[in-house]
Design an enzyme around this catalytic site. Structure first.
Site, PDB file in Angstrom:
ATOM      1  N   LYS A 178     126.943 110.778  80.443  1.00  0.00           N
ATOM      2  CA  LYS A 178     127.485 111.845  81.289  1.00  0.00           C
ATOM      3  C   LYS A 178     126.415 112.138  82.333  1.00  0.00           C
ATOM      4  CE  LYS A 178     127.921 115.799  82.257  1.00  0.00           C
ATOM      5  NZ  LYS A 178     127.493 116.205  83.609  1.00  0.00           N
ATOM      6  N   GLU A 254     114.412 116.094  76.388  1.00  0.00           N
ATOM      7  CA  GLU A 254     113.368 116.117  77.420  1.00  0.00           C
ATOM      8  C   GLU A 254     113.729 117.236  78.374  1.00  0.00           C
ATOM      9  OE1 GLU A 254     113.461 112.069  78.684  1.00  0.00           O
ATOM     10  OE2 GLU A 254     112.417 111.413  76.904  1.00  0.00           O
ATOM     11  N   CYS A 288     110.328 116.721  86.805  1.00  0.00           N
ATOM     12  CA  CYS A 288     110.024 117.547  85.630  1.00  0.00           C
ATOM     13  C   CYS A 288     108.530 117.611  85.364  1.00  0.00           C
ATOM     14  CB  CYS A 288     110.744 117.011  84.414  1.00  0.00           C
ATOM     15  SG  CYS A 288     110.409 115.261  84.134  1.00  0.00           S
ATOM     16  N   GLU A 390     110.225 128.082  85.558  1.00  0.00           N
ATOM     17  CA  GLU A 390     110.330 126.807  86.276  1.00  0.00           C
ATOM     18  C   GLU A 390     111.189 127.001  87.533  1.00  0.00           C
ATOM     19  OE1 GLU A 390     112.947 123.685  84.753  1.00  0.00           O
ATOM     20  OE2 GLU A 390     111.375 122.227  85.094  1.00  0.00           O
TER      21      GLU A 390
HETATM   22  P1  NAD Z   1     120.839 120.794  83.599  1.00  0.00           P
HETATM   23  O1  NAD Z   1     120.383 121.178  82.243  1.00  0.00           O
HETATM   24  O2  NAD Z   1     121.511 121.826  84.424  1.00  0.00           O
HETATM   25  O3  NAD Z   1     121.892 119.592  83.499  1.00  0.00           O
HETATM   26  C1  NAD Z   1     121.566 118.358  82.896  1.00  0.00           C
HETATM   27  C2  NAD Z   1     122.836 117.713  82.395  1.00  0.00           C
HETATM   28  O4  NAD Z   1     123.390 118.489  81.348  1.00  0.00           O
HETATM   29  C3  NAD Z   1     123.924 117.564  83.446  1.00  0.00           C
HETATM   30  O5  NAD Z   1     124.538 116.307  83.301  1.00  0.00           O
HETATM   31  C4  NAD Z   1     124.874 118.695  83.084  1.00  0.00           C
HETATM   32  O6  NAD Z   1     126.208 118.477  83.497  1.00  0.00           O
HETATM   33  C5  NAD Z   1     124.774 118.698  81.579  1.00  0.00           C
HETATM   34  N1  NAD Z   1     125.151 119.954  80.914  1.00  0.00           N
HETATM   35  C6  NAD Z   1     125.000 121.221  81.365  1.00  0.00           C
HETATM   36  N2  NAD Z   1     125.432 122.107  80.440  1.00  0.00           N
HETATM   37  C7  NAD Z   1     125.871 121.384  79.377  1.00  0.00           C
HETATM   38  C8  NAD Z   1     126.431 121.725  78.106  1.00  0.00           C
HETATM   39  N3  NAD Z   1     126.621 122.990  77.731  1.00  0.00           N
HETATM   40  N4  NAD Z   1     126.748 120.716  77.265  1.00  0.00           N
HETATM   41  C9  NAD Z   1     126.548 119.426  77.609  1.00  0.00           C
HETATM   42  N5  NAD Z   1     126.031 119.049  78.803  1.00  0.00           N
HETATM   43  C10 NAD Z   1     125.690 120.015  79.669  1.00  0.00           C
HETATM   44  O7  NAD Z   1     119.578 120.168  84.324  1.00  0.00           O
HETATM   45  P2  NAD Z   1     119.483 119.683  85.842  1.00  0.00           P
HETATM   46  O8  NAD Z   1     119.533 120.901  86.708  1.00  0.00           O
HETATM   47  O9  NAD Z   1     120.437 118.586  86.074  1.00  0.00           O
HETATM   48  O10 NAD Z   1     118.009 119.049  85.887  1.00  0.00           O
HETATM   49  C11 NAD Z   1     116.859 119.779  86.135  1.00  0.00           C
HETATM   50  C12 NAD Z   1     116.164 120.162  84.844  1.00  0.00           C
HETATM   51  O11 NAD Z   1     115.893 118.978  84.102  1.00  0.00           O
HETATM   52  C13 NAD Z   1     114.828 120.826  85.030  1.00  0.00           C
HETATM   53  O12 NAD Z   1     114.692 121.860  84.097  1.00  0.00           O
HETATM   54  C14 NAD Z   1     113.818 119.725  84.725  1.00  0.00           C
HETATM   55  O13 NAD Z   1     112.555 120.160  84.311  1.00  0.00           O
HETATM   56  C15 NAD Z   1     114.532 118.998  83.654  1.00  0.00           C
HETATM   57  N6  NAD Z   1     114.033 117.619  83.549  1.00  0.00           N
HETATM   58  C16 NAD Z   1     113.261 117.278  82.476  1.00  0.00           C
HETATM   59  C17 NAD Z   1     112.748 115.992  82.366  1.00  0.00           C
HETATM   60  C18 NAD Z   1     111.892 115.579  81.198  1.00  0.00           C
HETATM   61  O14 NAD Z   1     111.672 114.383  81.014  1.00  0.00           O
HETATM   62  N7  NAD Z   1     111.376 116.502  80.397  1.00  0.00           N
HETATM   63  C19 NAD Z   1     113.038 115.048  83.357  1.00  0.00           C
HETATM   64  C20 NAD Z   1     113.827 115.443  84.448  1.00  0.00           C
HETATM   65  C21 NAD Z   1     114.340 116.734  84.518  1.00  0.00           C
END
Ligand code: NAD
Length: 486
Positions: A178, A254, A288, A390
């Site tokens: 997804k 992550e 991230c 963040e």
């Molecule tokens: P997000 O959590 O908003 O979304 C990530 C994914 O989760 C998307 O595909 C979204 O549609 C899905 N999602 C959202 N709510 C959900 C639910 N209730 N159930 C299932 N899926 C759901 O994150 P984002 O805004 O896309 O990305 C940015 C964030 O990701 C930042 O916090 C960043 O630090 C983190 N990040 C972490 C790493 C790492 O390796 N630790 C790497 C990249 C990004």
């Protein structure tokens, strides 16, 4: 107009409901296309296809055959690199000059590196004594977990998705991906590549949609999903953990970060400035591992700040295809609203805006895009929200420190623990400090230098578990002990 369909059981299909959402380019807010939103039926079809594929030709392949196929996938991504590049840059607005060297080749490399690591990993075996004197042999045997749900974010869409799909498939699992609703393109294009390379139907599936009450939630709550690997925000991670608790499914998380850089007076100042510029501003600060808190030892504080401000002034904002541009827009107008909220909050909390702080005038053609100025603040209190939360934008706060103990305490004063960068020419200090910083990844005199054989993941609220290299084996396989009495 482009249409982004789901990729289920080797075929591109629309949602039965016909429901779509818009995909817009953050460079100028132009419409890229319509993305079908998966309902429960499409998610169910994708998961069932993945389940069935475990019993088909994929499940019967030898590890060597699987690895040959995955190497072909990597080669084919590189052959179609221009298409992947165009799709990724249209979705994210990031400069071609960066995505050409990072997102696409590393996205392809993820299919090779993990296969090689896994192929060369030994099987555990223990000879044991028994009362009859004959003994027994214990043999570790790894089998795939089954259907793995991959939920990925928008900041490095192809790279972060294949970082999970690569090892999942190398271990013999099947996946339902997804991708983020903001960046559906490269995951969809990868479906074409899978078919071209002869990866059996149902091994790689993609469903599009949002999170809550949409494809993300339907996928993570599906009872036939055996494990969930997620990259995204910490609060989303909590929601997914709750979903995974039903049926006791394995998770790998992550999550977010609020990463510090610790710049000591004995650093190489040129390298520290160059590295901190990258760690705070590359990909418009949407990494991230990126640095949002910079601590500088007092004797070099003024010089470091002046050099950083000069370097920020040199950043060139522009369209992805502009070869001179090294700084694109944020991923969406919604994310720009969030980042701008923190820019305004910083001022309210008493920050001194050293450079940036606003929305740039990009001219008539680009002013509808998600542009924001790279920003440096000083003068905030350690408990300011801007220091603790963040932001995920092109901004950092720079603060002086006086002692090693003080800066370690400051670095650790956060609920997160993803990454840290230490800048010093004193190697004893580097190791001493690195060992005390609470983070899953610590770089000394570098940043984002990645060897795919190493562990990747966060401490504290930045994650659960480690992926990368052989560490992924713990998540992507089930380890069985076979005890053979001799
Ligand atoms: P997000 O959590 O908003 O979304 C990530 C994914 O989760 C998307 O595909 C979204 O549609 C899905 N999602 C959202 N709510 C959900 C639910 N209730 N159930 C299932 N899926 C759901 O994150 P984002 O805004 O896309 O990305 C940015 C964030 O990701 C930042 O916090 C960043 O630090 C983190 N990040 C972490 C790493 C790492 O390796 N630790 C790497 C990249 C990004």
């Amino acid at each position: 107009m482009n249409e982004f369909k789901h990729f289920i059981n080797g075929e591109f299909i629309a949602s039965a409901s016909g429901k779509t959402f818009e995909n817009r380019c953050p460079v100028d807010n132009s419409l890229i296309g319509a993305v079908y939103e998966a309902g429960r039926d499409e998610v169910d079809a994708a998961v069932k296809a993945a389940k069935a594929a475990l019993q088909g030709p994929w499940g019967k392949m030898t590890q060597a055959e699987r690895i040959t196929l995955l190497n072909r996938v990597a080669d084919r991504i590189n052959e179609r690199s221009d298409e992947f590049l165009a799709a990724e840059c249209r979705d994210t607005g990031k400069p071609y000059s960066i995505a050409r060297h990072i997102d696409i080749p590393r996205g392809a490399a993820n299919f090779k590196a993990f296969s090689e690591t896994l192929a060369n990993h030994p099987t555990e075996a223990f000879r044991m004594d028994t009362p009859d004197g004959e003994g027994a042999i214990n043999l570790g045997h790894r089998s795939p977990k089954g259907v793995v749900a991959v939920i990925s974010p928008w900041n490095l869409p192809l790279l972060l998705m294949t970082f999970k799909v690569g090892p999942a498939l190398a271990c013999g699992n099947t996946v339902v991906v997804k991708p983020s609703e903001e960046t559906p393109a490269t995951a969809t294009l990868l479906g074409e590549v899978m078919n071209e390379c002869g990866v059996p139907a149902g091994v790689y599936n993609v469903i599009h949609g949002l999170g809550p009450n949409s494809a993300g939630e339907f996928l993570t709550t599906h009872p036939l999903v055996n494990a969930i690997t997620f990259t995204g925000e910490t609060r989303t991670g909590e929601a997914i953990m709750k979903a995974a608790a039903v049926g006791l499914r394995n998770i790998s998380m992550e999550l977010g970060g609020k990463n510090p850089a610790l710049v000591f007076a004995d650093c190489d100042l040129d390298k520290a400035v160059e590295g901190t510029m990258r760690s705070a501003f590359v990909n418009c600060g949407q990494v991230c591992l990126g640095t949002e808190r910079v601590y500088v030892e007092r004797p070099i504080y003024e010089a470091f700040l002046a050099r950083m401000k000069d370097a920020v002034a040199q950043l060139k904002l522009g369209r992805p295809e502009d070869p001179a541009a090294n700084f694109g827009p944020l991923v969406s107008l919604a994310h720009r609203d969030k980042v701008k909220y923190y820019y305004d909050l910083a001022v309210q909390e008493g920050a001194r805006v050293e450079i940036g702080g606003g929305i740039p005038d990009m001219g008539a053609e680009l002013n509808d895009g998600a542009w924001i100025e790279p920003t440096i603040w000083t003068g905030l209190a350690d408990d300011a929200r801007v220091i603790r939360e963040e932001i995920f934008g092109p901004c950092c706060h720079i603060r002086p420190f006086d002692t090693e103990a003080e800066v370690i305490a400051l670095a650790n004063d956060t609920e997160y623990g993803l990454a840290a960068a230490i800048w010093t020419e004193n190697s004893s200090r580097a190791v001493r400090v690195a060992e005390q910083v609470e983070a899953g990844l610590v770089w000394v005199n570098s940043w984002f230098l990645r060897d795919l054989r190493t562990a990747f993941g966060g401490a504290k609220q930045s994650g659960i578990g480690r992926e990368g290299g052989v560490h992924g084996l713990e998540f992507y396989t089930e380890l069985k002990n076979i005890c053979i009495k001799l």
